[in-house]
Write a protein that holds these residues in place. Structure first.
Motif, short mmCIF file in Angstrom:
data_model
loop_
_atom_site.label_atom_id
_atom_site.label_comp_id
_atom_site.label_asym_id
_atom_site.label_seq_id
_atom_site.Cartn_x
_atom_site.Cartn_y
_atom_site.Cartn_z
N UNK A 535 0.83 -1.21 0.00
CA UNK A 535 0.00 0.00 0.00
C UNK A 535 0.86 1.26 0.00
N UNK A 536 1.89 1.24 0.84
CA UNK A 536 2.80 2.39 0.92
C UNK A 536 3.50 2.62 -0.42
N UNK A 537 3.89 1.53 -1.06
CA UNK A 537 4.59 1.65 -2.35
C UNK A 537 3.69 2.28 -3.39
N UNK A 538 2.41 1.86 -3.43
CA UNK A 538 1.47 2.44 -4.40
C UNK A 538 1.28 3.93 -4.13
N UNK A 539 1.12 4.27 -2.86
CA UNK A 539 0.96 5.68 -2.49
C UNK A 539 2.21 6.46 -2.87
N UNK A 540 3.36 5.88 -2.60
CA UNK A 540 4.65 6.52 -2.83
C UNK A 540 4.88 6.78 -4.32
N UNK A 541 4.54 5.80 -5.15
CA UNK A 541 4.75 5.93 -6.60
C UNK A 541 3.91 7.08 -7.15
N UNK A 542 2.65 7.16 -6.73
CA UNK A 542 1.77 8.23 -7.21
C UNK A 542 2.25 9.59 -6.72
N UNK A 543 2.59 9.69 -5.45
CA UNK A 543 2.93 10.99 -4.84
C UNK A 543 4.27 11.52 -5.32
N UNK A 561 -4.48 2.40 -8.42
CA UNK A 561 -3.24 1.81 -8.93
C UNK A 561 -3.08 0.39 -8.41
N UNK A 562 -3.34 0.20 -7.14
CA UNK A 562 -3.23 -1.14 -6.54
C UNK A 562 -4.17 -2.12 -7.24
N UNK A 563 -5.39 -1.69 -7.50
CA UNK A 563 -6.36 -2.55 -8.18
C UNK A 563 -5.87 -2.92 -9.58
N UNK A 564 -5.35 -1.92 -10.30
CA UNK A 564 -4.86 -2.17 -11.66
C UNK A 564 -3.72 -3.19 -11.65
N UNK A 565 -2.79 -3.04 -10.70
CA UNK A 565 -1.68 -3.99 -10.58
C UNK A 565 -2.20 -5.39 -10.23
N UNK A 566 -3.13 -5.46 -9.27
CA UNK A 566 -3.67 -6.75 -8.85
C UNK A 566 -4.34 -7.48 -10.01
N UNK A 567 -5.18 -6.76 -10.75
CA UNK A 567 -5.92 -7.36 -11.86
C UNK A 567 -4.94 -7.87 -12.93
N UNK A 568 -3.96 -7.07 -13.25
CA UNK A 568 -3.01 -7.44 -14.31
C UNK A 568 -2.17 -8.65 -13.90
N UNK A 569 -1.59 -8.63 -12.68
CA UNK A 569 -0.73 -9.73 -12.23
C UNK A 569 -1.52 -11.02 -12.02
N UNK A 570 -2.74 -10.90 -11.48
CA UNK A 570 -3.57 -12.09 -11.27
C UNK A 570 -3.85 -12.79 -12.59
N UNK A 571 -4.07 -12.00 -13.64
CA UNK A 571 -4.36 -12.57 -14.96
C UNK A 571 -3.11 -13.14 -15.62
N UNK A 572 -1.98 -12.44 -15.46
CA UNK A 572 -0.79 -12.80 -16.23
C UNK A 572 0.00 -13.95 -15.61
N UNK A 573 0.24 -13.91 -14.28
CA UNK A 573 1.12 -14.95 -13.71
C UNK A 573 0.33 -16.01 -12.93
N UNK A 574 -0.94 -15.73 -12.66
CA UNK A 574 -1.83 -16.71 -12.04
C UNK A 574 -1.22 -17.35 -10.79
N UNK A 575 -0.74 -16.47 -9.89
CA UNK A 575 -0.21 -16.92 -8.60
C UNK A 575 -1.10 -16.39 -7.49
#
Length: 794
Positions: A535-543, A561-575
């Motif tokens: 969470x901190x990393x997502x906040x940090x990247x935007x700020x 941003x966190x949601x976008x990352x989650x959706x993309x990684x869940x679909x791509x690497x399926x871990x």
């Protein structure tokens, strides 16, 4: 839910409150005041409700804390608690408690405890002993239900503190007596880290030095922003004792005249709501003087009897009249509903504080006989808009006060330092002038500068392209491409050195503790710590984005941003989620982070997409309505003065501001136009639904705005629209003037294509000669090359 979508000014106030709250907390000092100064009707309770919700799930702040909410009456505390419950939609991670929950023995994390402070205040100490008032004795003195020498409330607080749980004190209506010795005793008991004071009129404001040195915090909501968002009325028009004296007829009593004016105005507003197809029944509030009983002893009738008789004579059904007195309450059920049949509410002081009924637009206030003190707070009850928007009929955006107080006795809410003065001067359209109809624009503001849900699509497109991914690929092939680009996927541990070197700001020492622990983070170590770092990393990247076209508000965007990352990684690497959390945090902490580059590119690509979404939102919120010009009447405050000996003006008397930038220029133009052969001229205002406006998009501020031209003039069958500007050293050469000039010409062309006759442009006095620029493309050079003499238009 009270307000589904927060207004722009509310979002900004919450952002500032959060920032200052965290900065004050970081000092580790206690009892630090943080003042929220916001006008009546701005949604103070809603803003604090959202702040508490944000703080309960803040990536930079996960402290064990709970809140005490002080109100100053039983009704006020109940209303505040109900508003939060309504705003949160019932169940929520924040539990709302009150005296009925003292049996819990302590507050838990993120609890909010509401209480009427009158029930716990003391009358000070005598010979070192705490003296309680009668009402607070049950809660502050030991009883058979307490264990020591303290009362149940004191034990409740101390048990909370024993759990190392910090307390934050919230004081509603903080302009009351919270700075007394009595309040200090309670504050000493609670010993809060922060004292959040909510008020429209703080008794004192911190100095700039205090705020800079983190000794206190201060966030102010500007009244103009609240009006522009449509939450409150644009102005309050008052009919005062002086006006009544002028209007008075011998056979009509002043009391009856006040009631008659209010009765007729209600019918006008009711008709206009119906014309808009709205089921809103305007409510008239009638405030009786507190000394009404004393009056009855000296006169034949009390004010209550006068009002009742008046309504009876008007054939108003008793069921349509509500009464709210200490010893009598009638027809109050569902009175707050916009379509309630109750049309009149008779009260004294009960409805003056905290009570909300946005359909109330008219107030009759009778002067106190013994001590004529104007009740400012009562006027706040007619400020709100029924649906939190302004209507295309300007009269519906105005509050009406009818009173026999004198003009100098009237003080409106938030009227300190000369702001929000009553509108007491009326100017009417001259007899014989036939008004014209102009299409004017009304709109709300929509740009919050946050990431929208559609960011997921943009991120997917950018990330797929960056890593060279096809639409359909096997997972193992995708992983190879990610690794080839430098992303670690297997046996990932987040090295403590990465955490030590990272510039991540938090306010609860979480990152410091992780660093000091000296261990690497991974999926196996602590899911809680891993998610917090994510969470901190997502906040940090935007700020930390520095380029303007990549900047978005982190407080509202990090979750997207966190949601976008989650959706993309869940679909791509399926871990499992923990696995890709570790991958994302590990990469984002590296100085040469791959994902940071992808995110930055996605933010840049998303900017025009988001701007287009905002434009569409603005167009949906925008309405074009027919506006009658000149207006039937306009109202002005005491900051305006009358100009006499005018012949061509459409409104009489004509009022102009006593002191404002550009006054000299505009009075010169009045003299000029008075000398011309015109039918009439009209001076328009620069804000509000009763004035003519044209919409335009400001590319610099990236938002939709309204342009209010200064002058509307009729010559035979031609309408002239001008906006006065000062020379090149003033406003004539600004980019803002260029945008407005060109949008005015575009509007004129559109009207003329429809068969109308309009002319206009930007006008400026150059060495005593009035000139005009009416070109499609606006330019202003030192020689006024593309300008012509205004006399050619006339």
């Amino acid at each position: 839910m009270t307000i589904t979508h927060l207004k722009t000014f509310q979002e900004e106030a919450i952002r500032q409150l959060r920032k200052q709250f965290l900065e004050l907390w970081k000092t580790t000092n206690r009892k630090l005041p943080l003042i929220l100064k916001a006008p009546t009707g701005s949604g103070k309770t809603v803003m604090v409700a959202q702040l508490l919700k944000d703080m309960s799930n803040d990536p930079q702040f996960n402290v064990d804390k709970s809140y005490l909410w002080f109100s100053f009456s039983e009704e006020s505390y109940t209303q505040s608690k109900d508003k939060l419950f309504d705003y949160y939609g019932g169940a929520n991670e924040i539990n709302l408690l009150d005296l009925n929950d003292l049996s819990n023995s302590r507050l838990e994390k993120n609890n909010v405890f509401f209480i009427n402070w009158q029930k716990i205040k003391t009358s000070g100490k005598i010979n070192g002993e705490l003296k309680t008032t009668k009402i607070s004795r049950k809660l502050r003195n030991p009883t058979e239900y307490t264990y020591g020498d303290e009362g149940i409330f004191d034990e409740f607080i101390k048990r909370t503190q024993e759990d190392n749980r910090e307390l934050v004190l919230i004081i509603d209506e903080a302009h009351r007596d919270t700075d007394t010795v009595l309040a200090d005793e309670l504050i000493d008991l609670i010993n809060p880290r922060i004292i959040l004071k909510i008020t429209a009129t703080p008794k004192t404001e911190p100095s700039a030095s205090d705020v800079l040195q983190k000794r206190s915090g201060f966030v102010e909501v500007i009244r103009k922003d609240v009006i522009e968002e449509g939450l409150i009325k644009e102005k309050i028009i008052t009919q005062t004792k002086e006006d009544l004296d002028n209007l008075a007829k011998k056979e009509i009593d002043q009391d009856l005249m006040l009631l008659e004016l209010a009765f007729n105005k209600r019918l006008e507003l009711q008709k206009e709501y119906k014309e808009l197809g709205l089921e809103i029944n305007p409510l008239v509030l009638v405030q009786l003087p507190n000394d009404d009983q004393a009056r009855k002893e000296t006169l034949d009738k009390s004010k209550l009897e006068i009002v009742k008789d008046f309504l009876r004579d008007k054939d108003i059904n008793e069921k349509d009249t509500a009464i709210w007195l200490s010893n009598k309450k009638e027809n109050l059920e569902e009175i707050e509903q916009n379509d309630s049949l109750v049309s009149f509410l008779i009260f004294k002081q009960a409805a003056a504080t905290g009570w909300d009924c946005p359909r109330a637009s008219i107030l009759v206030m009778f002067r106190e006989i013994k001590s004529p003190v104007f009740h400012t707070q009562t006027v706040g009850r007619i400020l709100r808009m029924p649906e939190a928007i302004h209507y295309p009929k300007p009269n519906l955006n105005i509050s009406y006060l009818y009173t026999n107080y004198e003009r100098n006795q009237i003080h409106l809410p938030d009227s300190e330092q000369g702001k929000n003065k009553p509108f007491v001067f009326e100017s009417k359209r001259k007899d014989g002038i036939k008004p014209i109809i102009l299409q004017s624009t009304f709109m709300g503001r929509t740009d919050y500068n946050d990431l929208g849900d559609s960011f997921q699509i943009t991120f997917k497109e950018v990330a797929d392209k960056f890593f060279g991914l096809e639409k359909k690929e096997f997972v193992e092939n995708i992983k190879k491409k990610l690794i080839a680009k430098g992303l670690e996927l297997y046996h990932v541990k987040i090295k403590n050195k990465l955490i030590v070197d990272a510039e991540i700001e938090d306010y609860d020492n979480f990152v410091k503790e992780i660093r000091e622990r000296g261990e690497d983070l991974s999926e196996e170590t602590s899911k809680h710590d891993l998610e917090r770092m994510y969470n901190l990393s997502c906040f940090n990247i935007i700020s930390k984005q520095e380029e303007e076209n990549k900047k978005f508000a982190p407080e509202r965007s990090w979750g997207k941003l966190k949601t976008a990352l989650n959706v993309w990684f869940a679909e791509k690497i399926q871990e499992k989620r923990g696995a890709y959390y570790t991958i994302i945090v590990n990469d984002s902490l590296k100085p040469d982070s791959i994902l940071r580059k992808v995110i930055a590119e996605a933010l840049e690509k998303y900017r025009p997409i988001r701007q287009e979404e905002v434009k569409k939102k603005a167009s949906r919120a925008r309405r074009t309505e027919d506006l009658e010009i000149p207006r039937p009447s306009l109202f002005y405050t005491e900051d305006y003065e009358e100009i006499k000996d005018l012949n061509k003006n459409s409104m009489t008397p004509f009022y102009i501001g006593k002191d404002y930038t550009g006054k000299k220029n505009e009075t010169k133009f009045i003299k000029y136009v008075e000398s011309k052969n015109v039918d009439w001229w009209y001076k328009s205002g620069n804000s509000g639904s009763e004035h003519f406006s044209i919409p335009f998009y400001d590319d610099v501020e990236r938002k939709e705005k309204l342009f209010y031209p200064d002058w509307i003039i009729k010559i035979k069958d031609i309408i002239l629209i001008f906006d006065t500007k000062q020379g090149l050293s003033g406003t004539v050469g600004s980019y803002d003037t260029k945008i407005k000039a060109e949008v005015l010409q575009k509007w004129i062309r559109k009207q003329n294509k429809a068969g109308k006759k309009f002319k206009g442009g930007i006008i400026c006095n150059v060495a005593g000669i009035w000139k005009i620029n009416d070109n499609d493309e606006y330019k202003a050079d030192a020689n006024y090359t593309e300008w012509k003499n205004l006399s050619e238009i006339f």
